[in-house]
Scaffold this motif. Structure first.
Motif, PDB file in Angstrom:
ATOM      1  N   ALA A   1       6.877   1.409 -18.389  1.00 17.41           N
ATOM      2  CA  ALA A   1       6.127   0.853 -18.341  1.00 17.41           C
ATOM      3  C   ALA A   1       5.842   1.133 -17.190  1.00 17.41           C
ATOM      4  N   LEU A   2       4.417   0.634 -16.571  1.00 18.38           N
ATOM      5  CA  LEU A   2       3.370   1.108 -15.803  1.00 18.38           C
ATOM      6  C   LEU A   2       3.693   0.364 -14.188  1.00 18.38           C
ATOM      7  N   LEU A   3       4.403   1.106 -12.902  1.00 19.86           N
ATOM      8  CA  LEU A   3       4.241   0.632 -11.916  1.00 19.86           C
ATOM      9  C   LEU A   3       3.605   0.714 -10.900  1.00 19.86           C
ATOM     10  N   VAL A   4       3.205  -0.847 -10.526  1.00 21.36           N
ATOM     11  CA  VAL A   4       2.372  -0.963  -9.388  1.00 21.36           C
ATOM     12  C   VAL A   4       2.997  -1.469  -8.107  1.00 21.36           C
ATOM     13  N   ALA A   5       2.481  -0.820  -6.483  1.00 21.47           N
ATOM     14  CA  ALA A   5       2.846  -0.507  -5.836  1.00 21.47           C
ATOM     15  C   ALA A   5       1.927  -1.026  -4.615  1.00 21.47           C
ATOM     16  N   ASP A   6       2.308  -2.119  -3.878  1.00 23.37           N
ATOM     17  CA  ASP A   6       1.335  -2.958  -2.833  1.00 23.37           C
ATOM     18  C   ASP A   6       1.663  -2.160  -1.769  1.00 23.37           C
ATOM     19  N   ALA A   7       0.848  -0.960  -1.497  1.00 15.50           N
ATOM     20  CA  ALA A   7       1.521  -0.600  -0.483  1.00 15.50           C
ATOM     21  C   ALA A   7       0.539  -1.090   0.896  1.00 15.50           C
ATOM     22  N   VAL A   8       0.109  -2.217   1.310  1.00 13.82           N
ATOM     23  CA  VAL A   8      -1.365  -2.652   1.976  1.00 13.82           C
ATOM     24  C   VAL A   8      -0.231  -3.319   3.805  1.00 13.82           C
ATOM     25  N   HIS A   9       0.883  -3.339   3.637  1.00  9.96           N
ATOM     26  CA  HIS A   9       1.289  -3.392   4.909  1.00  9.96           C
ATOM     27  C   HIS A   9       2.895  -1.800   5.183  1.00  9.96           C
ATOM     28  N   ALA A  10       2.654  -0.757   3.602  1.00 13.14           N
ATOM     29  CA  ALA A  10       2.934   0.761   4.407  1.00 13.14           C
ATOM     30  C   ALA A  10       2.183   1.083   5.301  1.00 13.14           C
ATOM     31  N   ALA A  11       1.032   1.536   4.611  1.00 10.33           N
ATOM     32  CA  ALA A  11       0.104   2.687   4.612  1.00 10.33           C
ATOM     33  C   ALA A  11      -0.659   2.625   6.337  1.00 10.33           C
ATOM     34  N   PRO A  12      -0.219   2.026   7.413  1.00  9.38           N
ATOM     35  CA  PRO A  12      -0.729   2.169   7.923  1.00  9.38           C
ATOM     36  C   PRO A  12       0.534   2.687   9.062  1.00  9.38           C
ATOM     37  N   HIS A  13       1.789   2.377   8.081  1.00  9.95           N
ATOM     38  CA  HIS A  13       3.286   3.321   9.549  1.00  9.95           C
ATOM     39  C   HIS A  13       3.746   4.099   8.291  1.00  9.95           C
ATOM     40  N   LEU A  14       3.295   4.653   6.709  1.00  9.48           N
ATOM     41  CA  LEU A  14       4.106   5.837   6.468  1.00  9.48           C
ATOM     42  C   LEU A  14       3.523   6.335   5.435  1.00  9.48           C
ATOM     43  N   PRO A  15       3.543   8.368   5.351  1.00 11.71           N
ATOM     44  CA  PRO A  15       2.849   8.412   4.712  1.00 11.71           C
ATOM     45  C   PRO A  15       3.350   7.948   3.287  1.00 11.71           C
ATOM     46  N   ILE A  16       2.044   8.684   2.596  1.00 14.90           N
ATOM     47  CA  ILE A  16       2.298   7.957   1.026  1.00 14.90           C
ATOM     48  C   ILE A  16       1.676   9.172  -0.101  1.00 14.90           C
ATOM     49  N   ASP A  17       2.931   9.517  -1.013  1.00 14.37           N
ATOM     50  CA  ASP A  17       2.312  10.249  -1.349  1.00 14.37           C
ATOM     51  C   ASP A  17       2.056   9.846  -3.283  1.00 14.37           C
ATOM     52  N   ARG A  18       1.429   9.026  -3.327  1.00 14.28           N
ATOM     53  CA  ARG A  18       1.362   8.571  -5.018  1.00 14.28           C
ATOM     54  C   ARG A  18       2.688   9.396  -6.197  1.00 14.28           C
ATOM     55  N   ASP A  19       1.724  10.032  -6.292  1.00 15.90           N
ATOM     56  CA  ASP A  19       2.540  10.700  -7.812  1.00 15.90           C
ATOM     57  C   ASP A  19       3.468  11.095  -7.467  1.00 15.90           C
ATOM     58  N   ARG A  20       4.238  12.077  -5.827  1.00 17.60           N
ATOM     59  CA  ARG A  20       5.394  11.679  -5.823  1.00 17.60           C
ATOM     60  C   ARG A  20       6.579  10.732  -5.715  1.00 17.60           C
ATOM     61  N   LEU A  21       6.384   9.422  -5.435  1.00 15.57           N
ATOM     62  CA  LEU A  21       6.533   8.269  -5.973  1.00 15.57           C
ATOM     63  C   LEU A  21       7.189   7.529  -7.357  1.00 15.57           C
ATOM     64  N   GLN A  22       5.795   8.994  -8.286  1.00 18.88           N
ATOM     65  CA  GLN A  22       5.700   7.897  -9.411  1.00 18.88           C
ATOM     66  C   GLN A  22       4.863   6.703  -9.557  1.00 18.88           C
ATOM     67  N   ILE A  23       4.036   6.190  -8.819  1.00 21.21           N
ATOM     68  CA  ILE A  23       3.360   4.728  -8.722  1.00 21.21           C
ATOM     69  C   ILE A  23       2.415   5.170  -9.610  1.00 21.21           C
ATOM     70  N   ASP A  24       1.766   4.321 -10.915  1.00 23.04           N
ATOM     71  CA  ASP A  24       0.393   4.263 -11.326  1.00 23.04           C
ATOM     72  C   ASP A  24      -0.434   3.750 -10.888  1.00 23.04           C
TER      73      ASP A  24
END
Length: 410
Positions: A198-221
């Motif tokens: 399955a594809l993983l869809v992540a809503d990072a709207v609220h997270a992006a201002p506060h958390l460093p994000i690494d899409r591929d490390r988190l295995q987000i599609d």
């Protein structure tokens, strides 16, 4: 999440936000409405103005203003790539996260059939729920829900292996609750989604201002966020893995580009808004160290995170000590964004926000904040939802104490 106090250049930060000079009722405004849209950093405002002043243009022209527009978009994609650790060619822009998600859901739905399944959660903002449900209704898919544990204020993963199964095509999860701040551990969702294809869809709207994000490390599609939540303009952002983007067939005009990422960007984009994205991202990098912009972004965000969480800890502590105030939050050991949702016994949240503004020049919002299912599950929508107070890098200790004192006065 780090909450240790640290030296933070708050005066330098506040000087970068023109909106902080606003007065209301003869008092300086304290902005606690950042989760609904942050104030815009001066460098982004100047970039937007500069683009418009020197002459904007549409793409693919044989003249300088058109070339400059294409360069502006390219610079924005590169900045987002560093921000989310993705490839620039995987980044698409749109009106907002909701519009992009609807377009992506409709495009993916072309490949699904009756009997396929999608998974959404009770904690999410409806922008990462309804586009998938609407697509599922159109295509005859089954919708399964990950429930909220009402005691822990976290997602209940007890039946995750049954919810995400061989029929599942989409798993849509928010990285953090925009209403109560709970940060979601994506690893169980990612591992299970990958196991069943399955594809993983992540809503990072609220997270992006506060958390460093690494899409591929988190295995987000498919990762979605919005620049106006991290000190930029009203632009939605989608970062879609290349192999997914290649196969995506969005609804578009026959004359529109068939290549990615442009094929998702229907119509003429908000070029002046896109001009403000790079400066907004570089605001984070300005507080960091490192040889690359990505490294500076990460260390800058870590520094901001420590400061914001120290303020959030004080706000939660101060509000919880007031008789009649109930803070809706997960346990202390559960990571949270610096977003605090609460109710005051006997007073509607909207009335509280009105009095905060009129009597104390504090701007905060009330309601369910489109996390309506969470409000229903917790039984709070009938009483007006929550008052939500969000902290940002430009928030101060004095403002936190002002809010605590204002709630006490109620």
């Amino acid at each position: 999440m780090k909450s240790t106090k640290t030296t933070f250049p708050i005066t330098e930060v506040r000087e970068q936000f023109p909106a902080l000079a606003r007065m209301y009722k003869d008092k300086p405004v304290a902005y606690f409405d950042g989760p609904g849209g942050s104030q815009v950093v001066r460098s982004a405002i100047e970039a937007i103005s500069a683009y418009m002043e020197r002459g904007g243009a549409n793409l693919h022209g044989s003249f300088p203003s058109s070339w400059e527009t294409e360069e502006t978009i390219s610079e924005a994609r590169l900045a987002v790539a560093d921000f989310l650790n993705v490839q620039a060619k995987e980044v698409a822009f749109g009106a907002n996260m909701t519009t992009l998600t609807i377009a992506i859901a409709n495009a993916l739905g072309k490949n699904f059939k009756v009997g396929d399944e999608i998974v959404v959660t009770e904690m999410d903002h409806r922008a990462n729920v309804d586009p998938w449900i609407m697509m599922a209704e159109d295509r005859g898919l089954t919708v399964r829900w990950v429930k909220v544990d009402t005691e822990t204020k976290t997602l209940d993963l007890t039946n995750l292996d049954k919810l995400i199964n061989d029929k599942t095509k989409i798993v849509a999860v928010g990285m953090a609750s925009n209403a109560i701040g709970t940060i979601v551990d994506l690893q169980p969702f990612a591992e299970r989604a990958k196991k069943v294809g399955a594809l993983l869809v992540a809503d990072a709207v609220h997270a992006a201002p506060h958390l460093p994000i690494d899409r591929d490390r988190l295995q987000i599609d498919i990762l979605l966020c919005s620049a106006y939540k991290f000190f930029g303009p009203h632009i939605g952002i989608a970062a879609i893995k290349e192999e997914v983007f290649q196969q995506l067939e969005p609804y578009k005009l026959t004359t529109s580009p068939a290549y990615y990422p442009d094929k998702l960007e229907t119509g003429t984009q908000n070029h002046e808004g896109i001009a403000g994205i790079r400066p907004a991202i570089e605001f984070f990098a300005g507080f960091g160290q490192g040889e690359t912009r990505r490294a500076r972004i990460l260390s800058g965000m870590e520094r901001i995170e420590v400061y914001e969480n120290s303020l959030a800890h004080r706000l939660r502590e101060g509000l919880s000590a007031i008789e009649g105030v109930t803070v809706t939050q997960a346990a202390a050991n559960v990571p949270k964004t610096p977003t605090v949702a609460f109710q005051v016994q006997g007073i509607e949240p909207a009335e509280i926000c009105k009095r905060l503004a009129e009597e104390h020049s504090i701007f905060a919002a009330a309601g369910h904040f489109y996390a309506s299912t969470l409000g229903d599950v917790l039984g709070l929508n009938d009483s007006g939802g929550w008052v939500r107070a969000g902290l940002a890098p430009y928030s101060t200790e004095e403002e936190v104490e002002r809010l605590i004192g204002a709630i006490k006065s109620l």
